[in-house]
Scaffold this motif. Structure first.
Motif, mmCIF file in Angstrom:
data_model
loop_
_atom_site.group_PDB
_atom_site.id
_atom_site.type_symbol
_atom_site.label_atom_id
_atom_site.label_comp_id
_atom_site.label_asym_id
_atom_site.label_seq_id
_atom_site.Cartn_x
_atom_site.Cartn_y
_atom_site.Cartn_z
ATOM 1 N N ASP A 156 0.815 -1.214 0.000
ATOM 2 C CA ASP A 156 0.000 0.000 0.000
ATOM 3 C C ASP A 156 0.848 1.264 0.000
ATOM 4 O O ASP A 156 0.499 2.245 -0.644
ATOM 5 N N ALA A 157 1.968 1.268 0.697
ATOM 6 C CA ALA A 157 2.815 2.454 0.751
ATOM 7 C C ALA A 157 3.483 2.736 -0.587
ATOM 8 O O ALA A 157 3.857 3.872 -0.867
ATOM 9 N N GLN A 158 3.608 1.733 -1.441
ATOM 10 C CA GLN A 158 4.258 1.889 -2.737
ATOM 11 C C GLN A 158 3.273 2.252 -3.841
ATOM 12 O O GLN A 158 3.691 2.649 -4.917
ATOM 13 N N GLN A 159 1.994 2.081 -3.607
ATOM 14 C CA GLN A 159 0.988 2.288 -4.632
ATOM 15 C C GLN A 159 0.213 3.576 -4.373
ATOM 16 O O GLN A 159 -0.140 3.875 -3.247
ATOM 17 N N GLY A 160 -0.085 4.278 -5.436
ATOM 18 C CA GLY A 160 -0.954 5.434 -5.347
ATOM 19 C C GLY A 160 -2.344 5.075 -5.849
ATOM 20 O O GLY A 160 -2.662 3.902 -6.092
ATOM 21 N N VAL A 161 -3.155 6.070 -6.034
ATOM 22 C CA VAL A 161 -4.540 5.860 -6.468
ATOM 23 C C VAL A 161 -4.585 5.224 -7.856
ATOM 24 O O VAL A 161 -5.334 4.271 -8.091
ATOM 25 N N ILE A 162 -3.778 5.742 -8.783
ATOM 26 C CA ILE A 162 -3.788 5.216 -10.155
ATOM 27 C C ILE A 162 -3.345 3.749 -10.166
ATOM 28 O O ILE A 162 -3.952 2.919 -10.845
ATOM 29 N N ALA A 163 -2.300 3.423 -9.418
ATOM 30 C CA ALA A 163 -1.835 2.034 -9.357
ATOM 31 C C ALA A 163 -2.890 1.133 -8.736
ATOM 32 O O ALA A 163 -3.086 0.001 -9.188
ATOM 33 N N ASN A 164 -3.585 1.612 -7.710
ATOM 34 C CA ASN A 164 -4.657 0.814 -7.101
ATOM 35 C C ASN A 164 -5.755 0.526 -8.113
ATOM 36 O O ASN A 164 -6.259 -0.595 -8.188
ATOM 37 N N ILE A 165 -6.141 1.530 -8.888
ATOM 38 C CA ILE A 165 -7.194 1.338 -9.893
ATOM 39 C C ILE A 165 -6.734 0.342 -10.950
ATOM 40 O O ILE A 165 -7.464 -0.587 -11.307
ATOM 41 N N LEU A 166 -5.508 0.520 -11.457
ATOM 42 C CA LEU A 166 -5.000 -0.392 -12.489
ATOM 43 C C LEU A 166 -4.878 -1.817 -11.971
ATOM 44 O O LEU A 166 -5.289 -2.765 -12.651
ATOM 45 N N VAL A 167 -4.335 -1.972 -10.780
ATOM 46 C CA VAL A 167 -4.201 -3.314 -10.198
ATOM 47 C C VAL A 167 -5.580 -3.921 -9.952
ATOM 48 O O VAL A 167 -5.793 -5.105 -10.192
ATOM 49 N N GLY A 168 -6.535 -3.110 -9.515
ATOM 50 C CA GLY A 168 -7.881 -3.616 -9.255
ATOM 51 C C GLY A 168 -8.598 -4.065 -10.516
ATOM 52 O O GLY A 168 -9.195 -5.139 -10.551
ATOM 53 N N VAL A 169 -8.521 -3.266 -11.566
ATOM 54 C CA VAL A 169 -9.219 -3.600 -12.813
ATOM 55 C C VAL A 169 -8.548 -4.794 -13.497
ATOM 56 O O VAL A 169 -9.214 -5.760 -13.887
ATOM 57 N N ILE A 170 -7.220 -4.749 -13.635
ATOM 58 C CA ILE A 170 -6.506 -5.850 -14.292
ATOM 59 C C ILE A 170 -6.563 -7.112 -13.429
ATOM 60 O O ILE A 170 -6.747 -8.216 -13.945
ATOM 61 N N GLY A 171 -6.438 -6.941 -12.117
ATOM 62 C CA GLY A 171 -6.518 -8.086 -11.210
ATOM 63 C C GLY A 171 -7.889 -8.746 -11.213
ATOM 64 O O GLY A 171 -7.991 -9.965 -11.104
ATOM 65 N N SER A 172 -8.943 -7.953 -11.368
ATOM 66 C CA SER A 172 -10.292 -8.534 -11.449
ATOM 67 C C SER A 172 -10.444 -9.367 -12.709
ATOM 68 O O SER A 172 -11.034 -10.455 -12.680
ATOM 69 N N ALA A 173 -9.913 -8.868 -13.822
ATOM 70 C CA ALA A 173 -9.957 -9.644 -15.067
ATOM 71 C C ALA A 173 -9.142 -10.930 -14.920
ATOM 72 O O ALA A 173 -9.563 -12.000 -15.378
ATOM 73 N N LEU A 174 -7.998 -10.827 -14.277
ATOM 74 C CA LEU A 174 -7.164 -12.007 -14.025
ATOM 75 C C LEU A 174 -7.896 -12.995 -13.119
ATOM 76 O O LEU A 174 -7.879 -14.200 -13.363
#
Length: 88
Positions: free
Chosen positions: A24-42
């Motif tokens: 969490d300390a390494q990720q910002g809002v944009i990274a959270n959104i990208l990881v969430g969307v791509i991770g959901s597809a995965l």
């Protein structure tokens, strides 16, 4: 309107997965959104298509099963990103 919901749910999923994977300390809002969307597809592909878990088809949706499998998929994505050195 659908894109806004996708971004909000993706951000929530990415944030929860980053808390679980201690990035969490390494990720910002944009990274959270990208990881969430791509991770959901995965998560949908991995758990619903490959393993045949029926409820995993809702991954990324705004339901309990959708959030659960979305977070699991995002955690797998973060694990893979840690392996290649994107996150520490």
């Amino acid at each position: 309107m659908g894109w806004i919901v996708t971004l909000v749910v993706g951000g929530l999923i990415g944030w929860l997965a980053s808390k679980i994977m201690n990035t969490d300390a390494q990720q910002g809002v944009i990274a959270n959104i990208l990881v969430g969307v791509i991770g959901s597809a995965l998560g949908r592909w991995l758990f619903a298509d490959l393993l045949g878990i029926g409820a995993a088809g809702a991954a990324g949706g705004f339901s309990l099963a959708g959030l659960l499998f979305g977070v699991l998929g995002a955690a797998v994505l973060i694990f893979l990103l840690k392996l290649v050195g994107v996150f520490k």
